[in-house]
Design an enzyme around this catalytic site. Structure first.
Site, PDB file in Angstrom:
ATOM      1  N   ARG A 141      -7.480   3.179 -14.448  1.00 41.60           N
ATOM      2  CA  ARG A 141      -7.504   3.777 -13.108  1.00 41.60           C
ATOM      3  C   ARG A 141      -8.204   5.143 -13.054  1.00 41.60           C
ATOM      4  NH1 ARG A 141      -3.556   5.147 -10.559  1.00 41.60           N
ATOM      5  NH2 ARG A 141      -4.310   4.651  -8.483  1.00 41.60           N
ATOM      6  N   GLY A 164       0.779  -1.239   0.000  1.00 40.01           N
ATOM      7  CA  GLY A 164       0.000   0.000   0.000  1.00 40.01           C
ATOM      8  C   GLY A 164       0.803   1.276   0.000  1.00 40.01           C
ATOM      9  N   PRO A 223       4.758  -4.888  -0.945  1.00 38.78           N
ATOM     10  CA  PRO A 223       4.617  -3.736  -1.844  1.00 38.78           C
ATOM     11  C   PRO A 223       4.465  -4.159  -3.307  1.00 38.78           C
ATOM     12  CG  PRO A 223       6.912  -4.014  -1.187  1.00 38.78           C
ATOM     13  CD  PRO A 223       6.139  -5.088  -0.484  1.00 38.78           C
ATOM     14  N   GLY A 224       3.569  -3.513  -4.005  1.00 42.01           N
ATOM     15  CA  GLY A 224       3.421  -3.753  -5.452  1.00 42.01           C
ATOM     16  C   GLY A 224       3.713  -2.465  -6.180  1.00 42.01           C
ATOM     17  N   TYR A 273      -1.012  -1.650 -11.956  1.00 39.95           N
ATOM     18  CA  TYR A 273      -2.470  -1.663 -12.133  1.00 39.95           C
ATOM     19  C   TYR A 273      -2.921  -0.974 -13.418  1.00 39.95           C
ATOM     20  CZ  TYR A 273      -1.867  -2.943  -7.273  1.00 39.95           C
ATOM     21  OH  TYR A 273      -1.443  -3.559  -6.122  1.00 39.95           O
ATOM     22  N   CYS A 296     -15.251   4.506 -26.959  1.00 44.38           N
ATOM     23  CA  CYS A 296     -16.586   5.088 -27.081  1.00 44.38           C
ATOM     24  C   CYS A 296     -17.181   5.372 -25.707  1.00 44.38           C
ATOM     25  CB  CYS A 296     -17.494   4.146 -27.856  1.00 44.38           C
ATOM     26  SG  CYS A 296     -16.839   3.794 -29.470  1.00 44.38           S
ATOM     27  N   GLU A 297     -16.500   6.176 -24.937  1.00 42.46           N
ATOM     28  CA  GLU A 297     -16.957   6.571 -23.601  1.00 42.46           C
ATOM     29  C   GLU A 297     -16.475   7.985 -23.387  1.00 42.46           C
ATOM     30  OE1 GLU A 297     -18.449   4.853 -21.042  1.00 42.46           O
ATOM     31  OE2 GLU A 297     -18.516   2.928 -22.093  1.00 42.46           O
TER      32      GLU A 297
HETATM   33  C1  LIG Z   1      -3.274  -8.223   0.188  1.00 49.24           C
HETATM   34  C2  LIG Z   1      -2.565  -7.218  -0.625  1.00 49.24           C
HETATM   35  N1  LIG Z   1      -1.233  -7.107  -0.491  1.00 49.24           N
HETATM   36  C3  LIG Z   1      -0.534  -6.213  -1.227  1.00 49.24           C
HETATM   37  C4  LIG Z   1      -1.171  -5.381  -2.135  1.00 49.24           C
HETATM   38  C5  LIG Z   1      -0.334  -4.425  -2.932  1.00 49.24           C
HETATM   39  O1  LIG Z   1      -0.700  -3.101  -2.716  1.00 49.24           O
HETATM   40  P1  LIG Z   1       0.191  -1.952  -3.359  1.00 49.24           P
HETATM   41  O2  LIG Z   1       0.371  -2.284  -4.779  1.00 49.24           O
HETATM   42  O3  LIG Z   1      -0.621  -0.716  -3.154  1.00 49.24           O
HETATM   43  O4  LIG Z   1       1.472  -1.933  -2.605  1.00 49.24           O
HETATM   44  C6  LIG Z   1      -2.557  -5.466  -2.293  1.00 49.24           C
HETATM   45  C7  LIG Z   1      -3.238  -4.595  -3.239  1.00 49.24           C
HETATM   46  O5  LIG Z   1      -4.408  -4.554  -3.412  1.00 49.24           O
HETATM   47  C8  LIG Z   1      -3.276  -6.411  -1.507  1.00 49.24           C
HETATM   48  O6  LIG Z   1      -4.587  -6.542  -1.641  1.00 49.24           O
END
Ligand SMILES: Cc1ncc(COP(=O)(O)O)c(C=O)c1O
Length: 491
Positions: A387, A288, A331-332, A448, A418-419
């Site tokens: 997004r 997050g 983290p993603g 994402y 078409c939006e």
């Molecule tokens: C369980 C869980 N872990 C990690 C993440 C990764 O979040 P972020 O990409 O914001 O770090 C998410 C994203 O939805 C999640 O649901």
């Protein structure tokens, strides 16, 4: 009614959007480390210019800086390891594959010493194809199928993060019937609400994820769903209860929410250990961490977040008199988001006149005033970046194929779908002379965007190219018209 044609500080612009002093400058920290302008004024990444990339791979195109991905992955691993060294010997960093996943990325993640977080059988299939060891992979999901659970057990997954009481029983029964024990973490909702867009905050009680820590959330009087799960998991012969998990939301800048969630989970873990005489050796604090999508976003370095979280874990464990569990994070976006920009070609340009009350910055005579808003259409849109439509997300953009000395003009970058809501960048100042055939780059699209892409209007999903040390290679090829027609069963 008068018409305003001025092109600086348009009253149509949101308050946060300043007119850049230099429209050609790359504003930190939205861009990957190697992005710069070459002598011709073109953007380059990893030593390759955008016109070369356009020529070789076409547009739209996701352009990823591989070295930058690796550096961000390492920064998380190294700074969390350092901050937690004296607490639990280091931290396991699970890259959240839902943000962007393909075999090459799994390989980089593994090579940089990270683990992988997956959320479906499909993501597990990518992990398996890339050959990462099963014990370094986690499986999430609020509605895992039996097939997905069996696949997780087949792959010898390091952890299955269980989301509900019914799933807990199912996982235990499946593992027991195979003569195995599933390694389980319990996902809890600690009631810490992240300050972010509601659709991507996941710590509310009234949402689909996790086991509530609030009392009386089960049939058994006085017990929270979380406690009932701990009791059931520790009693089930098919379950090896590793520990607890939470994820409080996304695009969070301040560490306070993570620290508070850590404290709550540690208190709960200590209470459960005492009550049920069990030891849970793991605590996963989710992902997050926020990134910069626009010049006003100010993400914290991984080291700052790590230090703040470590301080709370250290003091809470000392106060509770427990040994700290091994900490992990997921983290993603903060690893992949800023590594990538989307390269688009400009097509149609159109300027509309928008009425606003005089009080909004125009004349004070009570009449409405019109202001120009320029629509810059690009060759992708909501199919490669959902997004803005899904979350009202803001982005930025820059003229990438050349520099310009023209005046700034408030622009809206839109796609070709078409939006009318098909907006890529709601508000950005671009040079007045942007024209069809120019290339635009939208930074911060690593997370994402490709992952949420679609074939709306039968657009082919773009490819992803990784650039490093002057060489560019497709890590996901773009779709062709043949791909699009492949699943149509014909007349
Ligand atoms: C369980 C869980 N872990 C990690 C993440 C990764 O979040 P972020 O990409 O914001 O770090 C998410 C994203 O939805 C999640 O649901």
């Amino acid at each position: 009614m008068s018409v305003q044609t001025g092109n600086t500080a348009s009253p149509l612009a949101p308050e946060w959007l300043a007119v850049p002093a230099d429209l050609n400058a790359l504003q930190e920290p939205m861009w990957a480390g190697s992005v710069q302008r070459n002598g011709l004024g073109e953007l380059t990444v990893g030593g390759r210019s955008v016109s070369e990339l356009k020529q070789q791979f076409g547009t739209p195109l996701f352009v990823m800086d591989e070295a930058d991905f690796r550096a961000r992955a390492r920064a998380f691993k190294d700074s969390f390891d350092a901050a937690f060294a004296d607490i639990c010997g280091g931290v396991d960093v699970y890259y959240a594959g839902k943000s962007f996943l393909c075999s090459a990325v799994v390989k980089w993640v593994e090579e940089e010493g990270l683990c992988l977080d997956t959320a479906s059988g499909g993501e597990l299939a990518v992990a398996a194809r890339a050959g990462i060891a099963g014990e370094r992979v986690a499986l999430h999901g609020n509605n895992k199928s039996d097939a997905e659970l069996n696949r997780a057990l087949d792959m010898g997954l390091g952890r299955i993060v269980v989301d509900s009481l019914s799933e807990l029983a199912r996982v235990g029964d499946i593992a027991q019937s195979r003569g195995e024990q599933a390694k389980v973490m319990l996902r809890l909702t600690p009631g810490v609400h992240a300050h972010t867009h509601e659709f991507i905050a996941t710590a509310h009680e009234d949402q689909k994820f996790g086991l509530s820590m609030a009392a009386d959330t089960t049939e058994q009087a006085g017990l929270s769903a979380a406690e009932e799960a701990v009791a059931a998991a520790s009693a089930h012969p098919g379950i090896d209860l590793l520990g607890l998990h939470c994820h409080i939301g996304s695009q969070i800048f301040e560490p306070d929410g993570f620290a508070l969630a850590a404290e709550k989970l540690l208190r709960f873990l200590a209470a459960m250990q005492e009550k049920y005489s069990i030891v849970m050796p793991e605590l996963d604090l989710g992902g997050g961490y926020g990134i910069a999508y626009t010049p006003v976003d100010t993400p914290r370095p991984a080291a700052d977040i790590a230090t703040a979280m470590a301080a709370v874990v250290r003091s809470t464990c000392a106060e509770l008199g427990i040994e700290s569990p091994r900490i992990s994070i997921e983290p993603g976006r903060a690893i992949v988001g800023s590594t990538t920009f989307t390269l688009y070609e400009v097509g149609t340009l159109k300027t509309v006149r928008v009425d606003t009350p005089a009080a909004s910055g125009g004349r004070e005579d009570g009449n409405n005033v019109t202001y120009p808003r320029r629509y810059v259409s690009v060759d992708g849109g909501m199919s490669d970046n959902a997004r803005p439509v899904l979350y009202d997300a803001d982005y930025s953009a820059i003229l990438a194929s050349r520099t310009s000395a023209a005046a700034p003009q408030l622009s809206r970058v839109v796609g070709k779908h078409c939006e009318s809501g098909d907006i890529v960048v709601r508000d950005v100042y671009l040079p007045e002379d942007v024209a069809a055939g120019d290339l635009l780059a939208v930074p911060g699209t690593g997370a994402y965007c490709w992952a949420l892409s679609s074939n709306y209007n039968y657009l082919a999903r773009p490819g992803v190219v990784a650039v490093r040390d002057g060489s560019a290679r497709l890590i996901v090829r773009g779709e062709t018209e043949e791909d699009l027609l492949n699943r149509d069963m014909g007349v």
